[in-house]
Design an enzyme around this catalytic site. Structure first.
Site, PDB file in Angstrom:
ATOM      1  N   ASN A   1       0.876  -1.167   0.000  1.00  0.00           N
ATOM      2  CA  ASN A   1       0.000   0.000   0.000  1.00  0.00           C
ATOM      3  C   ASN A   1       0.917   1.221   0.000  1.00  0.00           C
ATOM      4  OD1 ASN A   1      -1.780   2.067   0.449  1.00  0.00           O
ATOM      5  ND2 ASN A   1      -2.433   1.385   2.488  1.00  0.00           N
TER       6      ASN A   1
ATOM      7  N   LYS B   1       0.160   4.221  -0.200  1.00  0.00           N
ATOM      8  CA  LYS B   1      -0.469   5.404   0.406  1.00  0.00           C
ATOM      9  C   LYS B   1      -0.203   6.623  -0.493  1.00  0.00           C
ATOM     10  CE  LYS B   1      -0.163   3.123   4.818  1.00  0.00           C
ATOM     11  NZ  LYS B   1      -0.021   3.196   6.271  1.00  0.00           N
TER      12      LYS B   1
ATOM     13  N   HIS C   1      -9.444   1.319   4.899  1.00  0.00           N
ATOM     14  CA  HIS C   1      -8.180   1.513   5.620  1.00  0.00           C
ATOM     15  C   HIS C   1      -8.414   2.454   6.803  1.00  0.00           C
ATOM     16  CE1 HIS C   1      -4.071   2.557   6.568  1.00  0.00           C
ATOM     17  NE2 HIS C   1      -3.714   1.480   5.907  1.00  0.00           N
TER      18      HIS C   1
ATOM     19  N   GLU D   1      -6.760   4.797   7.926  1.00  0.00           N
ATOM     20  CA  GLU D   1      -6.511   6.216   7.642  1.00  0.00           C
ATOM     21  C   GLU D   1      -7.720   6.852   6.967  1.00  0.00           C
ATOM     22  OE1 GLU D   1      -2.806   5.506   5.594  1.00  0.00           O
ATOM     23  OE2 GLU D   1      -1.908   4.909   7.503  1.00  0.00           O
TER      24      GLU D   1
ATOM     25  N   GLU E   1      -5.356  -4.850  10.429  1.00  0.00           N
ATOM     26  CA  GLU E   1      -4.324  -3.853  10.653  1.00  0.00           C
ATOM     27  C   GLU E   1      -4.592  -3.135  11.974  1.00  0.00           C
ATOM     28  OE1 GLU E   1      -2.349  -2.610   6.725  1.00  0.00           O
ATOM     29  OE2 GLU E   1      -4.104  -1.347   6.956  1.00  0.00           O
TER      30      GLU E   1
ATOM     31  N   GLY F   1       2.666   2.186  10.831  1.00  0.00           N
ATOM     32  CA  GLY F   1       3.646   3.260  10.697  1.00  0.00           C
ATOM     33  C   GLY F   1       4.336   3.619  12.003  1.00  0.00           C
TER      34      GLY F   1
ATOM     35  N   SER G   1       3.535  -2.189  10.333  1.00  0.00           N
ATOM     36  CA  SER G   1       4.981  -2.280  10.558  1.00  0.00           C
ATOM     37  C   SER G   1       5.552  -3.655  10.224  1.00  0.00           C
ATOM     38  CB  SER G   1       5.331  -1.871  11.993  1.00  0.00           C
ATOM     39  OG  SER G   1       4.946  -0.523  12.233  1.00  0.00           O
TER      40      SER G   1
HETATM   41  P1  13P Z   1       3.119   0.311   7.616  1.00  0.00           P
HETATM   42  O1  13P Z   1       3.605  -0.994   7.015  1.00  0.00           O
HETATM   43  O2  13P Z   1       3.872   1.500   7.099  1.00  0.00           O
HETATM   44  O3  13P Z   1       3.033   0.251   9.111  1.00  0.00           O
HETATM   45  O4  13P Z   1       1.615   0.517   7.086  1.00  0.00           O
HETATM   46  C1  13P Z   1       0.738  -0.529   7.169  1.00  0.00           C
HETATM   47  C2  13P Z   1      -0.490  -0.164   6.423  1.00  0.00           C
HETATM   48  O5  13P Z   1      -1.226   0.716   6.832  1.00  0.00           O
HETATM   49  C3  13P Z   1      -0.765  -0.876   5.163  1.00  0.00           C
HETATM   50  O6  13P Z   1      -2.033  -0.591   4.695  1.00  0.00           O
END
Ligand code: 13P
Length: 251
Positions: free
Chosen positions: A9, A11, A96, A98, A168, A174, A214
């Site tokens: 992803n 982002k 997601h 976010e 997740e 992150g 992560s």
């Molecule tokens: P990270 O791997 O950067 O922690 O992000 C995970 C994520 O949100 C994948 O959709």
């Protein structure tokens, strides 16, 4: 059929040229190689058509990171599921954390997005996961169960069997703080049991449940070795082939 999947992803990272470069490099790295998982990259909307042309779609699946909850019409700035599908992308990441936290996505809008994605032949990669306070209050199982129920359990068994899930935990995204393999396995097994109650053991067994938060080259093998962890949804570590390939090869 339950598949092992490693999905990136991106982002809101990489301009079009950088994204094409990354996709092309990954395509090269996978050429002539046999890997034990499906590989997917989730790019920004504007990259989809170019990336889908630049990669071997039999080896790399392409995903959008969102789609609209409406079919078409006067919704300025939105991108429909049909538009995503018309680029050659086969997947769409939905729900997601976010998007839920920063853009107010609700269980109801997500329900519509999932339906439209499926109606347009896209495979939803549907994200669920609790925030830290919910885990600390030991509400994480309830939270995840209600996220699945509220947006997916209206689907017919046939439609549900096309969905990929991604657990997740928000506190792991992150942050460099990964769920332990035991925490991931515990939640994934719970999710599968929840699916089995609703859709039966066969469909539950055939659903791919990815872990995200992560995940990286250092912890992927241990995470993926759990019986109910079928792969990963990878953020930061999907932004370079040097970091992403070892995760793919962890299977
Ligand atoms: P990270 O791997 O950067 O922690 O992000 C995970 C994520 O949100 C994948 O959709």
């Amino acid at each position: 059929m339950r598949k092992n999947i490693v999905a990136g992803n991106w982002k809101m990272n990489k301009n079009l040229q950088e994204g094409l470069e990354l996709a092309t490099e990954l395509n090269e790295a996978l050429k002539g190689k046999t890997v034990n998982c499906d590989v997917i990259i989730g790019t920004p909307f504007i990259h989809l058509a170019s990336v889908a042309k630049a990669v071997d779609l039999n080896k790399i699946g392409v995903a959008a990171q969102n789609c609209a909850d409406k079919e078409s019409g006067a919704y300025t700035g939105e991108v429909s599921a049909a538009m995503v599908a018309s680029t050659g992308a086969q997947y769409v990441i939905l729900g997601h954390s976010e998007r839920r936290a920063y853009y107010g996505e609700t269980a109801e809008t997500l329900k519509e997005k999932v339906k439209l994605a499926l109606a347009n032949g896209l495979t939803p990669i549907f994200c669920i996961g609790e925030v830290l306070e919910e885990r600390e209050a030991e509400k994480h199982f309830d939270v995840v169960k209600s996220q699945v129920e509220a947006s997916l359990f209206d689907l017919s068994a046939d439609d549900f069997s096309k969905v990929v899930l991604a657990y997740e935990p928000v506190w792991a995204i992150g942050t460099g703080k990964t769920a332990s393999p035991a925490q991931a396995q515990e939640m994934h097994a719970f999710i599968r049991a929840t699916l089995a109650e609703k859709y039966g053991q066969d469909i539950a067994n055939n659903t791919s449940i990815l872990y995200g938060g992560s995940a990286n080259a250092g912890n992927a093998k241990e995470l993926f070795s759990n019986p109910d962890v079928d792969g990963g949804l990878i953020g930061g570590a999907s932004l370079g082939v040097d970091k992403f390939m070892p995760i793919i090869e962890a299977f």
